[in-house]
Design a protein around this motif. Structure first.
Motif, PDB file in Angstrom:
ATOM      1  N   LEU A 187       0.857  -1.174   0.000  1.00 46.08           N
ATOM      2  CA  LEU A 187       0.000   0.000   0.000  1.00 46.08           C
ATOM      3  C   LEU A 187       0.894   1.225   0.000  1.00 46.08           C
ATOM      4  CD1 LEU A 187      -2.985   0.930   0.191  1.00 46.08           C
ATOM      5  CD2 LEU A 187      -2.688   0.990   2.671  1.00 46.08           C
ATOM      6  N   GLY A 188       0.727   2.104  -1.014  1.00 46.63           N
ATOM      7  CA  GLY A 188       1.663   3.209  -1.143  1.00 46.63           C
ATOM      8  C   GLY A 188       1.012   4.540  -1.424  1.00 46.63           C
ATOM      9  N   VAL A 189       1.785   5.600  -1.213  1.00 49.69           N
ATOM     10  CA  VAL A 189       1.365   6.959  -1.546  1.00 49.69           C
ATOM     11  C   VAL A 189       2.543   7.655  -2.207  1.00 49.69           C
ATOM     12  CG1 VAL A 189       2.007   7.888   0.722  1.00 49.69           C
ATOM     13  CG2 VAL A 189       0.308   9.083  -0.683  1.00 49.69           C
ATOM     14  N   ARG A 190       2.266   8.486  -3.239  1.00 52.27           N
ATOM     15  CA  ARG A 190       3.293   9.178  -3.994  1.00 52.27           C
ATOM     16  C   ARG A 190       2.957  10.675  -4.041  1.00 52.27           C
ATOM     17  NH1 ARG A 190       4.413   4.567  -3.691  1.00 52.27           N
ATOM     18  NH2 ARG A 190       4.377   2.945  -5.287  1.00 52.27           N
ATOM     19  N   PHE A 191       3.995  11.498  -4.036  1.00 50.70           N
ATOM     20  CA  PHE A 191       3.858  12.927  -4.242  1.00 50.70           C
ATOM     21  C   PHE A 191       4.779  13.309  -5.393  1.00 50.70           C
ATOM     22  CE2 PHE A 191       3.028  12.020   0.189  1.00 50.70           C
ATOM     23  CZ  PHE A 191       1.816  12.675   0.400  1.00 50.70           C
ATOM     24  N   GLY A 192       4.258  14.100  -6.325  1.00 46.74           N
ATOM     25  CA  GLY A 192       5.085  14.389  -7.479  1.00 46.74           C
ATOM     26  C   GLY A 192       4.643  15.606  -8.252  1.00 46.74           C
ATOM     27  N   TYR A 193       4.959  15.579  -9.543  1.00 47.63           N
ATOM     28  CA  TYR A 193       4.754  16.723 -10.416  1.00 47.63           C
ATOM     29  C   TYR A 193       4.168  16.218 -11.722  1.00 47.63           C
ATOM     30  CZ  TYR A 193       5.817  21.407 -12.238  1.00 47.63           C
ATOM     31  OH  TYR A 193       5.727  22.684 -12.741  1.00 47.63           O
ATOM     32  N   ALA A 194       3.025  16.791 -12.110  1.00 47.12           N
ATOM     33  CA  ALA A 194       2.342  16.395 -13.338  1.00 47.12           C
ATOM     34  C   ALA A 194       2.615  17.420 -14.427  1.00 47.12           C
ATOM     35  CB  ALA A 194       0.838  16.287 -13.086  1.00 47.12           C
ATOM     36  N   MET A 195       2.945  16.939 -15.620  1.00 48.19           N
ATOM     37  CA  MET A 195       3.270  17.798 -16.756  1.00 48.19           C
ATOM     38  C   MET A 195       2.385  17.419 -17.939  1.00 48.19           C
ATOM     39  SD  MET A 195       7.386  17.583 -16.164  1.00 48.19           S
ATOM     40  CE  MET A 195       7.212  15.988 -15.340  1.00 48.19           C
ATOM     41  N   GLU A 231       8.999   6.886  -9.444  1.00 49.96           N
ATOM     42  CA  GLU A 231       8.240   6.401 -10.594  1.00 49.96           C
ATOM     43  C   GLU A 231       8.007   7.531 -11.589  1.00 49.96           C
ATOM     44  OE1 GLU A 231       4.002   4.086 -11.289  1.00 49.96           O
ATOM     45  OE2 GLU A 231       4.052   5.836  -9.986  1.00 49.96           O
ATOM     46  N   ALA A 232       8.075   7.198 -12.870  1.00 48.48           N
ATOM     47  CA  ALA A 232       7.648   8.093 -13.944  1.00 48.48           C
ATOM     48  C   ALA A 232       6.527   7.376 -14.708  1.00 48.48           C
ATOM     49  CB  ALA A 232       8.799   8.424 -14.876  1.00 48.48           C
ATOM     50  N   THR A 284      -3.396  13.905 -22.163  1.00 46.93           N
ATOM     51  CA  THR A 284      -2.142  13.152 -22.161  1.00 46.93           C
ATOM     52  C   THR A 284      -1.076  13.903 -21.376  1.00 46.93           C
ATOM     53  OG1 THR A 284      -2.643  12.103 -24.269  1.00 46.93           O
ATOM     54  CG2 THR A 284      -0.318  12.267 -23.674  1.00 46.93           C
ATOM     55  N   GLY A 285      -0.196  13.161 -20.702  1.00 45.83           N
ATOM     56  CA  GLY A 285       0.880  13.831 -19.990  1.00 45.83           C
ATOM     57  C   GLY A 285       1.734  12.900 -19.166  1.00 45.83           C
ATOM     58  N   LEU A 286       2.776  13.479 -18.578  1.00 42.77           N
ATOM     59  CA  LEU A 286       3.760  12.761 -17.766  1.00 42.77           C
ATOM     60  C   LEU A 286       3.588  13.136 -16.296  1.00 42.77           C
ATOM     61  CD1 LEU A 286       6.465  11.092 -17.551  1.00 42.77           C
ATOM     62  CD2 LEU A 286       7.653  13.279 -17.861  1.00 42.77           C
ATOM     63  N   ARG A 287       3.773  12.146 -15.421  1.00 37.68           N
ATOM     64  CA  ARG A 287       3.806  12.414 -13.980  1.00 37.68           C
ATOM     65  C   ARG A 287       5.037  11.744 -13.388  1.00 37.68           C
ATOM     66  NH1 ARG A 287      -0.750   9.687 -10.980  1.00 37.68           N
ATOM     67  NH2 ARG A 287       0.746   8.022 -10.577  1.00 37.68           N
TER      68      ARG A 287
END
Length: 248
Positions: free
Chosen positions: A40-48, A213-214, A236-239
């Motif tokens: 069970l996981g949680v991620r914080f990131g940046y969406a482009m 992760e990407a 569409t996009g990258l995170r």
């Protein structure tokens, strides 16, 4: 001290040491007795977002909005269910939202002040896919004990559904009369999506994992009645994201 007392003291000492050793083994075996089957996981990131197509071109042309302004902080949670030694079923839920303050590029108000508005672009993806690990995630050291590997790179992919909302609120120009008016325009809908992902797990201990992760997703959806005549919106996009997972 008598011989019997010495024997009793030695026996008590050995029993205490055995108890501590057994407790340590029991604590370790609480996890190592079996291979973990769920994470069970949680991620914080940046969406482009790619942000291509008519609605984004129109927004950038008419308002002081640039390509990168649609980038946003992102949060995602996922549930991994082990199907095989190197294969997980992965269920994910994410949230991404950009809020952009802008003004009209070509017009100003009658009071010589900028014509101001705010654009919100929100995405909520739900995904189902497979994650394949390129190396073993751990090894058995006996019939009962399993210890995790330090590094475990992975690739994956899947499908899902993404809900979006594109909203503009504030002051706008009527290009026929050049009148300035206040209004809000909203479009929201859902669409199927497909995605591909790559990254790695790094074990921080027996239970905790650090993950990088990407993920690239492909999707588009129809625009609502407030944006009649526009082509489907590009979703569409990258995170890119970092986070933690717990082995269960």
């Amino acid at each position: 001290m008598t011989y019997q007392a010495r024997r009793f003291s030695m026996a008590v000492g050995l029993a205490v040491l055995a108890g501590v050793w057994a407790a340590d083994i029991a604590l370790a075996q609480d996890f190592l007795l079996r291979r973990p089957n769920v994470t069970l996981g949680v991620r914080f990131g940046y969406a482009m977002p790619r942000a291509e197509g008519e609605i984004f071109d129109f927004t950038r042309d008419e308002l002081t909005v640039e390509q990168g302004d649609f980038n946003a902080a992102a949060i995602a949670g996922d549930l991994g269910i082990r199907l095989a030694d190197r294969i997980d079923l992965s269920l994910g839920l994410g949230y991404e939202n950009s809020e952009i303050d802008s003004e009209s590029r070509d017009f100003i108000g009658d009071d010589d002040l900028p014509i101001l508005q705010t654009t919100n672009f929100r995405r909520v993806p739900f995904t189902v896919g497979l994650k394949a690990y390129l190396t073993e995630r751990g090894r058995r050291i006996s019939d009962l004990a399993w210890i995790p590997a330090k590094w475990a790179p992975f690739v994956g992919g899947g499908v899902g559904f993404v809900w979006y909302e594109f909203k503009q609120t504030g002051e706008f120009v009527d290009y026929e009369t050049l009148d300035i008016f206040r209004d809000h325009f909203t479009s929201s809908d859902g669409s199927p999506l497909a995605y591909a992902t790559a990254g790695f797990d790094y074990s921080l201990g027996l239970r905790w994992i650090f993950t990088a992760e990407a993920r690239y997703s492909w999707a588009s959806a129809d625009m609502g009645n407030d944006f009649v005549g526009f082509d489907p919106i590009d979703l569409t996009g990258l995170r890119a994201a970092l986070g933690f997972s717990l082995r269960l």
